[in-house]
Design a protein around this motif. Structure first.
Motif, PDB file in Angstrom:
ATOM      1  N   TRP A 185      -4.998 -22.053 -10.048  1.00 45.34           N
ATOM      2  CA  TRP A 185      -5.585 -22.087  -8.444  1.00 45.34           C
ATOM      3  C   TRP A 185      -6.652 -22.949  -8.328  1.00 45.34           C
ATOM      4  CZ3 TRP A 185      -5.488 -16.465  -6.320  1.00 45.34           C
ATOM      5  CH2 TRP A 185      -4.119 -15.935  -6.644  1.00 45.34           C
ATOM      6  N   ASP A 216      -6.851 -26.855  -7.387  1.00 47.96           N
ATOM      7  CA  ASP A 216      -6.606 -27.197  -6.008  1.00 47.96           C
ATOM      8  C   ASP A 216      -8.154 -28.010  -5.750  1.00 47.96           C
ATOM      9  OD1 ASP A 216      -5.608 -27.413  -3.238  1.00 47.96           O
ATOM     10  OD2 ASP A 216      -7.345 -25.971  -2.789  1.00 47.96           O
ATOM     11  N   ASP A 273      -9.283 -28.323  -2.733  1.00 41.08           N
ATOM     12  CA  ASP A 273     -10.244 -27.579  -1.721  1.00 41.08           C
ATOM     13  C   ASP A 273     -10.959 -26.507  -2.333  1.00 41.08           C
ATOM     14  OD1 ASP A 273      -9.736 -29.017   0.413  1.00 41.08           O
ATOM     15  OD2 ASP A 273      -7.942 -27.962   1.278  1.00 41.08           O
ATOM     16  N   THR A 274     -10.185 -25.782  -3.201  1.00 39.00           N
ATOM     17  CA  THR A 274     -10.965 -24.877  -4.004  1.00 39.00           C
ATOM     18  C   THR A 274     -12.115 -25.137  -4.924  1.00 39.00           C
ATOM     19  OG1 THR A 274      -8.869 -23.417  -3.948  1.00 39.00           O
ATOM     20  CG2 THR A 274     -10.548 -22.819  -5.618  1.00 39.00           C
ATOM     21  N   THR A 304     -10.786 -16.926  -2.851  1.00 37.75           N
ATOM     22  CA  THR A 304      -9.698 -18.124  -2.568  1.00 37.75           C
ATOM     23  C   THR A 304      -8.239 -17.672  -2.333  1.00 37.75           C
ATOM     24  OG1 THR A 304      -8.990 -20.240  -3.382  1.00 37.75           O
ATOM     25  CG2 THR A 304      -9.272 -18.561  -5.130  1.00 37.75           C
ATOM     26  N   THR A 349      -4.381 -18.579  -2.578  1.00 39.18           N
ATOM     27  CA  THR A 349      -3.472 -19.586  -3.184  1.00 39.18           C
ATOM     28  C   THR A 349      -2.762 -20.561  -2.060  1.00 39.18           C
ATOM     29  OG1 THR A 349      -1.571 -19.820  -4.671  1.00 39.18           O
ATOM     30  CG2 THR A 349      -1.594 -17.910  -2.952  1.00 39.18           C
ATOM     31  N   VAL A 350      -2.890 -21.653  -2.387  1.00 38.16           N
ATOM     32  CA  VAL A 350      -2.171 -22.603  -1.326  1.00 38.16           C
ATOM     33  C   VAL A 350      -1.045 -22.331  -0.757  1.00 38.16           C
ATOM     34  CG1 VAL A 350      -1.472 -25.265  -1.301  1.00 38.16           C
ATOM     35  CG2 VAL A 350      -3.322 -24.355  -2.842  1.00 38.16           C
ATOM     36  N   ASN A 351      -0.172 -21.728  -1.379  1.00 40.92           N
ATOM     37  CA  ASN A 351       1.314 -21.098  -0.582  1.00 40.92           C
ATOM     38  C   ASN A 351       1.049 -20.071   0.342  1.00 40.92           C
ATOM     39  OD1 ASN A 351       2.498 -23.183  -2.195  1.00 40.92           O
ATOM     40  ND2 ASN A 351       3.099 -21.682  -3.906  1.00 40.92           N
ATOM     41  N   ARG A 383      -2.141 -19.737   2.328  1.00 45.09           N
ATOM     42  CA  ARG A 383      -3.252 -19.912   3.118  1.00 45.09           C
ATOM     43  C   ARG A 383      -2.587 -20.082   4.649  1.00 45.09           C
ATOM     44  NH1 ARG A 383      -6.199 -24.428  -0.407  1.00 45.09           N
ATOM     45  NH2 ARG A 383      -6.965 -22.870  -2.122  1.00 45.09           N
TER      46      ARG A 383
END
Length: 150
Positions: free
Chosen positions: A31, A34, A36-37, A89, A91-93, A95
Protein backbone atom coordinates in the motif's frame (compact mmCIF):
# COMPACT_ATOMS: atom_id res chain seq x y z
CA UNK A 1 -10.20 -14.03 13.08
CA UNK A 2 -12.45 -11.11 12.24
CA UNK A 3 -15.79 -10.82 13.98
CA UNK A 4 -18.83 -9.69 12.03
CA UNK A 5 -19.06 -5.90 12.06
CA UNK A 6 -22.13 -4.10 13.28
CA UNK A 7 -24.22 -2.37 10.64
CA UNK A 8 -23.76 1.37 10.51
CA UNK A 9 -26.89 3.34 11.27
CA UNK A 10 -25.78 6.37 9.23
CA UNK A 11 -25.01 4.59 5.98
CA UNK A 12 -21.27 4.81 6.54
CA UNK A 13 -19.40 1.59 5.83
CA UNK A 14 -18.75 -0.41 8.95
CA UNK A 15 -15.32 -1.61 9.95
CA UNK A 16 -13.82 -3.76 12.66
CA UNK A 17 -10.53 -2.44 14.00
CA UNK A 18 -8.07 -5.11 15.11
CA UNK A 19 -4.46 -4.95 16.23
CA UNK A 20 -2.16 -5.37 13.24
CA UNK A 21 -0.23 -8.63 13.19
CA UNK A 22 3.05 -9.23 11.41
CA UNK A 23 1.00 -10.95 8.70
CA UNK A 24 -1.14 -7.82 8.35
CA UNK A 25 1.91 -5.56 8.14
CA UNK A 26 3.39 -7.75 5.42
CA UNK A 27 0.09 -7.63 3.52
CA UNK A 28 -0.18 -3.83 3.66
CA UNK A 29 3.43 -3.00 2.84
CA UNK A 30 2.60 -2.66 -0.90
CA UNK A 31 0.00 0.00 0.00
CA UNK A 32 2.94 2.31 0.75
CA UNK A 33 4.10 2.08 -2.88
CA UNK A 34 1.11 4.24 -3.84
CA UNK A 35 2.34 7.76 -4.75
CA UNK A 36 -0.30 9.52 -2.60
CA UNK A 37 0.50 7.37 0.42
CA UNK A 38 4.22 8.05 0.02
CA UNK A 39 3.57 11.76 -0.43
CA UNK A 40 1.34 12.21 2.58
CA UNK A 41 2.23 9.42 5.04
CA UNK A 42 5.73 8.38 4.07
CA UNK A 43 7.49 5.10 3.55
CA UNK A 44 6.41 1.81 5.10
CA UNK A 45 9.12 2.19 7.76
CA UNK A 46 6.91 4.78 9.48
CA UNK A 47 4.62 1.98 10.69
CA UNK A 48 7.47 0.64 12.83
CA UNK A 49 7.76 3.83 14.90
CA UNK A 50 8.69 3.14 18.55
CA UNK A 51 5.68 3.14 20.86
CA UNK A 52 3.19 3.03 17.98
CA UNK A 53 -0.05 1.10 18.19
CA UNK A 54 -1.04 -0.30 14.82
CA UNK A 55 -4.48 -1.42 13.65
CA UNK A 56 -6.10 -2.83 10.54
CA UNK A 57 -9.66 -1.91 9.58
CA UNK A 58 -11.59 -4.83 8.10
CA UNK A 59 -14.82 -4.45 6.13
CA UNK A 60 -17.79 -6.85 6.25
CA UNK A 61 -16.28 -8.78 3.30
CA UNK A 62 -13.26 -9.51 5.51
CA UNK A 63 -10.97 -7.34 3.42
CA UNK A 64 -8.27 -5.12 4.84
CA UNK A 65 -9.47 -1.64 3.88
CA UNK A 66 -7.36 0.69 6.01
CA UNK A 67 -4.38 0.95 8.29
CA UNK A 68 -4.29 3.35 11.23
CA UNK A 69 -1.72 3.94 13.93
CA UNK A 70 -1.18 6.10 16.97
CA UNK A 71 2.03 7.32 18.55
CA UNK A 72 2.10 8.96 21.97
CA UNK A 73 2.85 12.67 22.03
CA UNK A 74 5.88 13.98 23.89
CA UNK A 75 6.42 17.22 25.76
CA UNK A 76 9.64 18.23 27.48
CA UNK A 77 10.99 14.71 26.99
CA UNK A 78 8.02 13.06 28.68
CA UNK A 79 5.55 10.75 26.93
CA UNK A 80 1.96 11.95 27.13
CA UNK A 81 -0.21 8.84 26.93
CA UNK A 82 -3.42 10.86 26.97
CA UNK A 83 -2.45 12.58 23.70
CA UNK A 84 -1.64 10.72 20.48
CA UNK A 85 -0.72 11.49 16.90
CA UNK A 86 -2.78 9.60 14.33
CA UNK A 87 -1.66 8.43 10.91
CA UNK A 88 -3.69 6.35 8.49
CA UNK A 89 -4.10 5.20 4.93
CA UNK A 90 -6.95 3.60 3.03
CA UNK A 91 -6.19 1.09 0.30
CA UNK A 92 -6.55 2.61 -3.17
CA UNK A 93 -9.56 0.42 -4.05
CA UNK A 94 -11.50 1.61 -0.99
CA UNK A 95 -10.82 5.35 -1.07
CA UNK A 96 -13.66 7.87 -1.33
CA UNK A 97 -16.14 5.32 0.04
CA UNK A 98 -16.24 6.40 3.69
CA UNK A 99 -13.71 3.90 5.04
CA UNK A 100 -11.31 6.61 6.21
CA UNK A 101 -13.85 8.29 8.49
CA UNK A 102 -15.19 4.92 9.66
CA UNK A 103 -11.65 3.86 10.59
CA UNK A 104 -10.86 7.08 12.46
CA UNK A 105 -14.13 6.84 14.40
CA UNK A 106 -13.42 3.18 15.21
CA UNK A 107 -10.05 4.24 16.62
CA UNK A 108 -11.59 6.99 18.75
CA UNK A 109 -14.09 4.45 20.15
CA UNK A 110 -11.60 1.57 20.50
CA UNK A 111 -11.04 0.25 24.05
CA UNK A 112 -7.28 0.98 23.72
CA UNK A 113 -7.91 4.72 23.35
CA UNK A 114 -10.46 5.38 26.08
CA UNK A 115 -7.84 7.22 28.20
CA UNK A 116 -6.77 9.40 25.27
CA UNK A 117 -8.02 12.97 25.59
CA UNK A 118 -6.45 14.50 22.46
CA UNK A 119 -6.09 12.95 19.00
CA UNK A 120 -3.92 14.93 16.59
CA UNK A 121 -3.68 14.41 12.84
CA UNK A 122 -1.00 16.37 11.05
CA UNK A 123 -2.31 16.65 7.50
CA UNK A 124 -0.64 18.18 4.46
CA UNK A 125 -2.68 21.19 3.27
CA UNK A 126 -3.08 19.62 -0.19
CA UNK A 127 -4.49 16.36 1.10
CA UNK A 128 -8.15 17.27 0.70
CA UNK A 129 -9.38 13.69 1.14
CA UNK A 130 -7.70 13.33 4.52
CA UNK A 131 -8.91 16.74 5.67
CA UNK A 132 -12.45 15.63 4.83
CA UNK A 133 -11.94 12.37 6.78
CA UNK A 134 -10.89 14.07 10.01
CA UNK A 135 -13.57 16.75 9.73
CA UNK A 136 -16.22 14.05 9.26
CA UNK A 137 -14.77 12.33 12.33
CA UNK A 138 -15.21 15.37 14.56
CA UNK A 139 -11.70 16.85 14.45
CA UNK A 140 -11.35 20.62 14.39
CA UNK A 141 -8.47 22.72 13.15
CA UNK A 142 -6.51 23.92 16.16
CA UNK A 143 -3.34 25.42 14.71
CA UNK A 144 -1.23 25.82 11.64
CA UNK A 145 2.41 24.83 11.47
CA UNK A 146 4.76 26.82 9.30
CA UNK A 147 7.97 25.16 8.21
CA UNK A 148 11.12 26.40 6.56
CA UNK A 149 12.86 23.92 4.30
CA UNK A 150 16.23 24.26 2.60
Amino acid sequence: MVSEPLASSDGEPSVVLLHATEEDLAAIEPWFDDPDTLKYLGAFTTVRAPGARRYIAWNPNRERVAFIMTTPAEAAGKVLYNQVAVGYTVTVNHRSKGYGAATVRALINHPDTQDVKIFEAGIHAGNEGSIKVVEQSGFGLSSLTYKFRR
